[in-house]
Design an enzyme around this catalytic site. Structure first.
Site, PDB file in Angstrom:
ATOM      1  CG  HIS A 189     -20.266 -40.259  16.309  1.00  7.78           C
ATOM      2  ND1 HIS A 189     -20.655 -39.230  17.124  1.00  7.78           N
ATOM      3  CD2 HIS A 189     -21.104 -41.292  16.583  1.00  7.78           C
ATOM      4  CE1 HIS A 189     -21.700 -39.615  17.859  1.00  7.78           C
ATOM      5  NE2 HIS A 189     -21.986 -40.864  17.543  1.00  7.78           N
ATOM      6  CB  CYS A 197     -34.792 -28.099  27.857  1.00  3.16           C
ATOM      7  SG  CYS A 197     -36.142 -27.005  28.192  1.00  3.16           S
TER       8      CYS A 197
HETATM    9  N1  PLP Z   1     -23.524 -45.181  24.514  1.00  4.22           N
HETATM   10  C1  PLP Z   1     -22.867 -44.154  25.048  1.00  4.22           C
HETATM   11  C2  PLP Z   1     -22.187 -44.334  26.365  1.00  4.22           C
HETATM   12  C3  PLP Z   1     -22.800 -42.933  24.378  1.00  4.22           C
HETATM   13  O1  PLP Z   1     -22.136 -41.915  24.917  1.00  4.22           O
HETATM   14  C4  PLP Z   1     -23.462 -42.816  23.138  1.00  4.22           C
HETATM   15  C5  PLP Z   1     -23.477 -41.529  22.425  1.00  4.22           C
HETATM   16  O2  PLP Z   1     -23.413 -40.469  23.036  1.00  4.22           O
HETATM   17  C6  PLP Z   1     -24.124 -43.930  22.613  1.00  4.22           C
HETATM   18  C7  PLP Z   1     -24.145 -45.091  23.327  1.00  4.22           C
HETATM   19  C8  PLP Z   1     -24.819 -43.876  21.289  1.00  4.22           C
HETATM   20  O3  PLP Z   1     -23.879 -43.915  20.244  1.00  4.22           O
HETATM   21  P1  PLP Z   1     -24.306 -43.476  18.758  1.00  4.22           P
HETATM   22  O4  PLP Z   1     -24.400 -41.993  18.761  1.00  4.22           O
HETATM   23  O5  PLP Z   1     -23.214 -43.974  17.891  1.00  4.22           O
HETATM   24  O6  PLP Z   1     -25.604 -44.139  18.482  1.00  4.22           O
END
Ligand code: PLP
Length: 385
Positions: free
Chosen positions: A200, A324
């Site tokens: 996503h 928060c």
């Molecule tokens: N690692 C990083 C650097 C992210 O930005 C995110 C999601 O924001 C994740 C891991 C987690 O990914 P997921 O939402 O697919 O679990």
């Protein structure tokens, strides 16, 4: 009111081409890919193709890709799986600015007797590689360092780090959730052993991710059951998700350079205008080594949440660097690690752009944001009247 979406590091719009590829897999090609019949075989072929599309983007072999449910699962599996494969090593090295998908795992491991080293970063959000060198030893099971930071966009020199770690014979994992699709990668020429990505974040669907496991890397099965994903991650596959992720990778790979240029132009226009127009605003993070789509700006003496709420009234979606939690406003751990003063960390906003943003949207935001900051400063008890 039209939505102006500048929160693409949180999640992205599914590309039209991705959606079209996914659709038939719900009600037409819904067979189980493990079935013996031709109907199921067609689905299994779709997964094979998606695996190739992902591996093409990463520059690796399709057999090195394990599909998972998200970036978080990939991170968990990489770290916990490596520790299980190296039971005599009890140390994990990471950084203070990882996503919770890595940091929470490490902090939990600490409760189970592991030694966790969280490397410090400097004001620009960069690592001191001498500290990493010093901390690497025979007790280290894994080093897990993100490719690009989700809050600031700062990119770490991952190939260099992977080489240093490989020289010591230690497994190297990178959380590349924010990098895949934005930074060209060629894993066949790198020392990265494990890499996490998420659908996503690159205009694919939610609920699907992948873990790259370099050939020869020891990683025991992390979901037991059937024989899916070469027995390492059992469970009937999320076929539409996997197919969507594959297509998203294909699309990202086709236009990576052109898209980066376009997105960077818009990001820079937005950033330069804000920094110029708004007094007491500052950029957080390394201006040069950054994802092309991300800018993180602090506004002294105002609350990030208040800015977000007022932007929201104009349909502008961004995100704030503070969260928060349980009644107390905690500034972001990333900005705190960079030594951003408390008053600035509280007023930080992240704008993260994508291929779908336009110059009109940027101009509209440049028009709307400065009066919001002025208004909030008039109300702020911290600003001398
Ligand atoms: N690692 C990083 C650097 C992210 O930005 C995110 C999601 O924001 C994740 C891991 C987690 O990914 P997921 O939402 O697919 O679990």
């Amino acid at each position: 009111m039209k939505t102006i979406y500048f929160d693409n590091n949180a999640t992205t719009k599914v590309a039209e081409g991705v959606l079209q590829q996914m659709k038939p897999l719900f009600c037409e090609l819904y067979g189980n890919p493990s079935s013996m019949h031709t109907f199921g075989g067609q689905v299994s072929h779709s997964i094979r193709k998606a695996r190739e599309q992902v591996s093409d983007l990463l520059g690796c072999d399709p057999a090195e890709i394990i599909f998972t449910s998200c970036g978080t699962e990939s991170d968990n599996a990489a770290i916990k799986g490596t520790l299980a494969a190296h039971p005599n090593r009890r140390k994990v090295i990471t950084t203070r600015v990882e996503h919770p998908a890595v940091l929470s795992v490490c902090r939990d491991l600490e409760n189970h007797g592991y030694a966790i080293v969280e490397l410090a970063i400097d004001k620009k959000g960069q690592l001191d590689l001498a500290e990493l060198e010093e901390k690497l030893d025979d007790d280290t099971a894994i080093v897990s360092i993100m490719y690009a930071n989700n809050e600031t966009g700062v990119i770490f020199p991952i190939d260099k780090i992977a080489e240093m770690v490989a020289d010591k014979g230690v497994v190297f994992h990178t959380d590349a959730v924010q990098a895949v699709g934005k930074i060209p990668l060629n894993l066949s020429k790198s020392n990265i052993d494990l890499l996490s990505l998420s659908g996503h974040k690159l205009h694919g669907p939610k609920g699907v991710g992948a873990l790259y496991v370099k050939k020869g890397t020891r990683l025991p099965p992390f979901m037991l059951g059937g024989h899916q994903e070469a027995g390492r991650r059992a469970g009937t596959e999320n076929v539409p998700g996997i197919v969507g992720l594959g297509k998203a990778c294909e699309l990202a790979g086709q236009n990576i350079e052109e898209e980066n240029n376009n997105v960077k132009y818009l990001r820079d226009k937005l950033e330069n205008a804000i920094l110029e127009i708004c007094p007491d605003s500052r950029l957080n993070g390394d201006k040069d080594n950054r994802l092309p789509n991300t800018t993180n700006i602090s506004f002294e003496f105002v609350e990030g949440e208040a800015i977000l709420l007022m932007l929201d009234k104009f349909g502008i979606c961004a995100s704030s660097g503070s969260a928060c939690t349980s009644g107390s406003l905690e500034p972001s751990h990333v900005l705190r690690a960079m030594g951003v003063p408390f008053t600035a960390a509280h007023g930080s906003i992240r704008f993260s752009l994508s291929r779908y943003n336009t110059e009109q949207e940027v101009d509209y935001t440049i028009e709307k944001l400065p009066p919001i900051i002025n208004r909030l400063r008039e109300l702020s008890p911290f600003v001398a009247k």
